[in-house]
Design an enzyme around this catalytic site. Structure first.
Site: not given
Length: 316
Positions: A9, A43, A77, A48, A110, A13, A15-18
């Site tokens: 449940g 994300d 990740k 990174y 990853h 969302p 749409l996210g920010l990469g």
């Protein structure tokens, strides 16, 4: 904002920010701007090398009263150099420390390949482990333990093809709840999407704009998705930017999408794509776009010095 639902449940969302390729010195402010604009899905990943600044942006937004932690969905990740059982927990603990969080909402393996400890990107054969040395099952069982400890609410994978997903699905216990892969109209991944739907695995699309910020020599002759005539035609029809069409394409397919930007105007514009409604004809136009191309081809993990082949990463 449309949400995707996990089996328990919990909501993601769509749409996210990469934050891939978001430079240090820029990403903290970008994360704050995104949350300020209404994003609730961020994300990130250890490799990174900017999770500390992502954490600063999140902390600033929470301290400013813009959002509560439980209202955010944060993904991180596991990098390829931490696939051995004893390395998985310390890797997540490092990400949590950098992100200034007690847990992540989603933790992903990853890539389905393993490097030796301390190797960021391999340069020689000895930098790799083989599947015999570090089986995927070893890594996945350690991921299950993280979830049991409450350090990751959900667990999944990234860049896994159907064959690798089948391996993980055979492991007792929690199965992957997400598969994050490159997806855009030149690479719709229809077979993989169908497989994931059949097995109850949600999907996230990375590089949804065709990785336009890549400056590597090998990408000089890549097709340009953002200036493709079909995409431009639809952008003109809907009176939006080309990037918004590409984001809306993933949303229309019920696939989460994580466009990267550190530009405040672009961050806001990308969020507006969630309101764009592509009709059946639009989707047909994009389906028949006539170009097939993978921007992230995994060649940095394969080749003469690697025990892995492209078939270990991608469906044919």
């Amino acid at each position: 904002m449309k949400n995707l639902s996990f089996k328990n449940g919990d909501k993601l969302p769509i749409l996210g920010l990469g934050t891939w390729k978001s430079k240090p010195g820029e990403v903290s402010q970008a994360v704050f701007w995104a949350i300020e604009a209404g994003y609730r899905h961020i994300d990130c990943a250890a490799v990174y090398q900017n999770e500390n600044e992502v954490g600063e942006g999140i902390a600033k937004a929470i301290a400013s009263g813009l959002v509560k932690r439980e209202e955010l969905f944060v993904t991180s990740k596991l990098w390829n150099n931490s696939h051995k059982k004893e390395d998985v927990l310390p890797a997540l603990q490092k990400s949590l420390s950098d992100l200034k969080l007690d847990y992540v909402d989603l933790y992903l393996v990853h890539w389905p390949i393993a490097f030796k400890a301390g190797v960021g990107f391999p340069k020689e054969r000895d930098d790799f482990y083989t599947y015999e040395e570090v089986p995927i099952a070893e890594t996945w069982k350690a991921m299950q333990e993280l979830q049991a400890k409450g350090l990751a609410k959900h667990i999944g994978v990234s860049n896994f093809n159907q064959a690798k997903l089948k391996e993980v699905l055979e492991i007792p216990g929690q199965t992957p709840e997400m598969n994050q892969v490159e997806m855009q109209p030149y690479l719709p991944q229809e077979g993989l999407v169908s497989f994931c739907e059949e097995h109850g695995i949600l999907m996230t699309a990375y590089s949804p704009l065709g990785s336009p910020d890549s400056r590597a020599e090998k990408h000089v002759n890549d097709p340009k998705l953002l200036t493709d005539p079909v995409v431009i035609e639809l952008a003109n029809k809907h009176q939006v930017e080309a990037g918004q069409i590409l984001i809306a394409w993933s949303i229309a397919r019920g696939i989460a999408v994580i466009p990267k930007s550190v530009n405040q105007g672009r961050i806001i514009g990308n969020l507006a794509a969630a309101k764009s409604n592509l009709d059946d004809h639009d989707m047909m136009e994009l389906r028949d776009i006539g170009i097939s191309h993978r921007f992230i081809d995994g060649s940095f993990f394969t080749g003469d010095n690697s025990p892995y082949n492209s078939s270990d990463l991608f469906d044919k």
